[in-house]
Write a protein that holds these residues in place. Structure first.
Motif: not given
Ligand code: SIN
Ligand code: MN
Length: 261
Positions: A4-5, A8-9, A83
């Motif tokens: 998910s974003d 990743i963050e 990714q």
């Protein structure tokens, strides 16, 4: 599996991810069931502890075992790596790190790129280390410990340590570790079997001895962009594979379905 974003963050900020319940108990059992055979082999890919005959790390497992040959192409490892890094990754290193009950030895403070760069001439710190916990890993049996955010400093000075354990490793000195810990703090990567860890090439990490009665085994796959391949060939192939073919994912059920085929 897609990150998910928020994941990743978190990876970008902390330098690592701990993802529980990625692999099932049946899948972990399939992976563990081949370890006694692999660890019993007398060959240079099996590094044994300095003080005992116990296997410390067993390398090149995808060349020695059908189930590990499938695992290195598993979409739940390969897709998150693509990714983060983009396409065209090659299989740099494949191993299981074991810490035997009561005696499994330390992994000194280090970041993987120091060894990849100094020994193998990897140009940039881009590779990703993807782990699967094959045992329950707790504070007692020698979990990996990450220095949160240490990747943001980039490659800090490192020196080759051939004395502390049976495995030569480029390590970070105490002063640098103390500074990095003061900045980011420590996180131990614990979880049930099937938990996945993802961390980058400049994240400083280590693990202490296993003085518990519980063994600790962890699978590790390192993927590196083909465009960032090794340029030096002095270590044996099992420490840095030479096949730069881009890894292609298999089906999601490849561990279990593959075994039945
Ligand atoms: C460990 O198995 O505790 C160390 C693994 C690593 O350095 O990747
Ligand atoms: Mn490491």
């Amino acid at each position: 599996m897609k990150l998910s974003d928020a994941q990743i963050e978190r990876f970008e900020n902390d330098g690592f991810l701990v993802l529980p319940s990625v692999f099932t108990h049946d899948e972990v059992d399939a992976l563990k069931s081949d370890l006694p055979r692999l660890f019993a082999e007398r060959r240079p890919e099996n590094f044994r502890e300095k003080e005992s005959d116990a296997v410390r790390t067993a390398m090149a497992l995808h060349q020695r075992s059908d189930v590990y040959a499938r695992l290195v192409r598993h979409p739940r490892l390969v897709e998150p790596a693509k990714q983060i890094l983009g396409d065209d990754l090659y299989i740099q290193q494949v191993k299981v790190n074991a810490k035997e009950a009561f005696s499994g030895d330390v992994w000194q403070w280090h970041y993987d790129f120091a060894t990849h760069h100094e020994e193998d001439g990897v140009p940039e710190p881009l590779a990703l280390n993807l782990h699967i916990l094959l045992d329950e890993v707790t504070e007692f049996n020698g979990p990996l410990v990450f220095i949160r955010g240490s990747h943001r400093r980039g490659p800090v000075p490192a020196t080759l340590d051939t004395e502390t354990t049976s495995y030569p490793l480029w390590v970070v000195d105490r002063e640098a570790v103390a500074e990095l810990v003061a900045e980011g703090g420590l996180v131990s990567a614990k979880g049930p079997p099937g938990t996945v860890l993802i961390f980058g090439d400049t994240l400083v990490h280590g693990s202490s001895i296993n003085m518990s009665p519980w063994p600790r085994t962890i699978f590790s796959l390192i993927l590196n962009p083909v465009s960032n391949a090794l340029t030096r060939y002095r270590r044996p192939e099992h420490q840095h594979h030479r096949d730069l073919g881009a890894v292609v994912s298999l089906a999601d059920d490849c561990l279990i379905a593959g075994a039945a085929a």
